[in-house]
Motif scaffolding. Structure first.
Motif, PDB file in Angstrom:
ATOM      1  N   ALA A 154       4.127   6.102  -5.123  1.00 33.23           N
ATOM      2  CA  ALA A 154       4.052   6.224  -6.584  1.00 33.23           C
ATOM      3  C   ALA A 154       3.076   7.323  -6.964  1.00 33.23           C
ATOM      4  CB  ALA A 154       3.631   4.890  -7.205  1.00 33.23           C
ATOM      5  N   PRO A 167       0.811  -1.226   0.000  1.00 29.29           N
ATOM      6  CA  PRO A 167       0.000   0.000   0.000  1.00 29.29           C
ATOM      7  C   PRO A 167       0.841   1.271   0.000  1.00 29.29           C
ATOM      8  CG  PRO A 167      -0.893  -1.564   1.549  1.00 29.29           C
ATOM      9  CD  PRO A 167       0.395  -2.139   1.069  1.00 29.29           C
ATOM     10  N   PHE A 176       2.334   2.138  -3.355  1.00 26.61           N
ATOM     11  CA  PHE A 176       1.426   2.777  -4.312  1.00 26.61           C
ATOM     12  C   PHE A 176       1.195   4.244  -3.966  1.00 26.61           C
ATOM     13  CE2 PHE A 176       0.365  -1.498  -5.613  1.00 26.61           C
ATOM     14  CZ  PHE A 176       0.324  -1.321  -6.978  1.00 26.61           C
ATOM     15  N   ILE A 177       1.124   4.531  -2.650  1.00 34.17           N
ATOM     16  CA  ILE A 177       0.899   5.932  -2.271  1.00 34.17           C
ATOM     17  C   ILE A 177       2.114   6.770  -2.664  1.00 34.17           C
ATOM     18  CG2 ILE A 177       0.574   7.476  -0.302  1.00 34.17           C
ATOM     19  CD1 ILE A 177      -1.145   5.226   0.945  1.00 34.17           C
TER      20      ILE A 177
END
Lengths: 208, 194
Positions: free
Chosen positions: B177, B171, B174-175
């Motif tokens: 990114a 998670p 992704f944040i």
């Protein structure tokens, strides 16, 4: 009962997006609108189900060494089928999904399930696995698209949600929004799983 | 001519970065970005394969168009790429063992990297000529490597950070990114020679 488990496995417990983290590219790219998300979900599910069925049928006589190229050819044939059907009957959807239709071939979920499940199990189980994984993929796509479309465009299925004056956060339909939404949803998924496990542990302690 | 090639070069690295704006190659991007060394190895392998695949698939497309079987594009491209990757692997193993040691484990992973098939299809849809295809393939690979290496650098530091328990691992990646994608969004306003 067992077959039912195979079916529901992919929808929630082993959701391809939130748990296995496969097939992220189309997920992030097409989840800007619910309509596209459903279209992509159906297209990918069809390829997944059909390739799972065929691969579980041919798994007996495909030599182990060249199984991956064989699987890819099976998958690619169904992708071409989907591509031609979409081009013929659903032109707007074909244009919206664009490059991500041919890229279903390299969607890791499909090859991943072929390798991990269909090459080891029977036709019926593989079919159910394909349906479950396809539904899980579609579900995750639709959840993401709903969040991004409502926040980013103030729309749902192209209809206004809040009054027109409501400011829409355009960042949500731009690329960064996709990453942020996926990250936060994954975090929530893990949080929920941990919470349920803790609850279960506490309940067991109480019994003792 | 040169100006448009330069435009393609800059645009593929920054403006249309494969990871941050086209969403291609996300799986290896989050999968191989845990260590800086492996990120660099993967990046080099991707640049090489993408450049070569662009050149080969451009030629293949000319043949397909000539015989009017353009609809076979997807099947033929993926087979050509898979065969090419296998060939490169065998070639390196025999001739340049040092390079094979460095790239070896990343090469098979590249077949299912959608960035490679992606750039092949994009070259066709963008109607690039032979030279432009090679430049686009090469620079898209560079853009992917840039994103991968930056991410690996951040994630190595992240090992020591105090992250909320639920966000650890995927998670938070992704944040991060997402935040990097916001930074790359800044390049979107650049005016480039077409």
């Amino acid at each position: 009962m067992n077959q039912f488990k195979v079916l529901t496995n992919g929808i929630w417990k082993e959701n391809p997006i939130f748990v296995i983290v496969l097939g992220m590219c189309p997920t992030l790219a097409v989840s800007t609108a619910v309509e596209n998300a459903i279209g992509m979900g159906i297209a990918a599910s069809f390829v997944l189900i059909m390739s799972n069925i065929i691969i579980s049928m041919i798994r007996g006589f495909v030599p182990n060494k060249i199984r991956i190229p064989c699987f890819i050819v099976v998958i690619a044939s169904f992708v071409v089928l989907v591509e031609l059907v979409l081009k013929a009957y659903f032109m707007p959807l074909y244009q919206a999904l664009g490059i991500f239709i041919p890229l279903i071939v390299v969607n890791c979920i499909i090859l991943g399930r072929a390798e991990a499940f269909a090459s080891k199990n029977g036709v019926m189980a593989s079919f159910l696995d394909g349906v479950g994984m396809g539904l899980g993929f579609t579900l995750a796509l639709v959840i993401m698209a709903t969040i991004r479309e409502i926040l980013g465009l103030n729309k749902f299925f192209g209809l206004l949600v809040f009054p027109k004056e409501f400011p829409a956060a355009a960042i949500m339909i731009l690329p960064p929004g996709g990453f942020l939404v996926v990250g936060i949803l994954m975090g929530l998924y893990v949080w929920n799983k941990n919470r349920l496990r803790l609850k279960q542990l506490n309940a067991e302690k109480m019994k003792c | 001519m040169l100006a448009s090639l330069f435009g393609i070069f800059i645009a593929s690295i920054f403006v249309n970065n494969f990871v941050f704006s086209r969403f291609l190659g996300i799986c290896p991007y989050v999968g191989v970005s845990k260590k800086l060394d492996s990120a660099i190895g993967m990046g080099m392998a991707v640049i090489f394969v993408m450049t070569m695949a662009s050149a080969i698939t451009w030629g293949v497309q000319q043949v397909l168009v000539k015989y009017g079987i353009g609809y076979y594009q997807t099947i033929v491209f993926i087979l050509v790429i898979a065969a090419f990757v296998q060939l490169v692997e065998m070639f390196f193993q025999k001739t340049i063992p040092a390079l094979y040691q460095a790239l070896g484990i990343y090469l098979p992973l590249i077949t299912t990297n959608c960035a490679v098939l992606g750039v092949a299809v994009l070259n066709i849809t963008d109607k690039r000529n032979f030279i432009e295809s090679i430049v686009q393939g090469f620079s898209s690979g560079v853009g992917f490597t840039l994103a991968l290496v930056i991410m690996a650098g951040i994630r190595e530091r992240l090992e020591f950070a105090d992250i909320p328990k639920s966000l650890r691992g995927m998670p938070i990646a992704f944040i991060i990114a997402g935040l990097m994608a916001i930074a790359f969004l800044g390049f979107a306003g650049m005016k480039l020679p077409r």
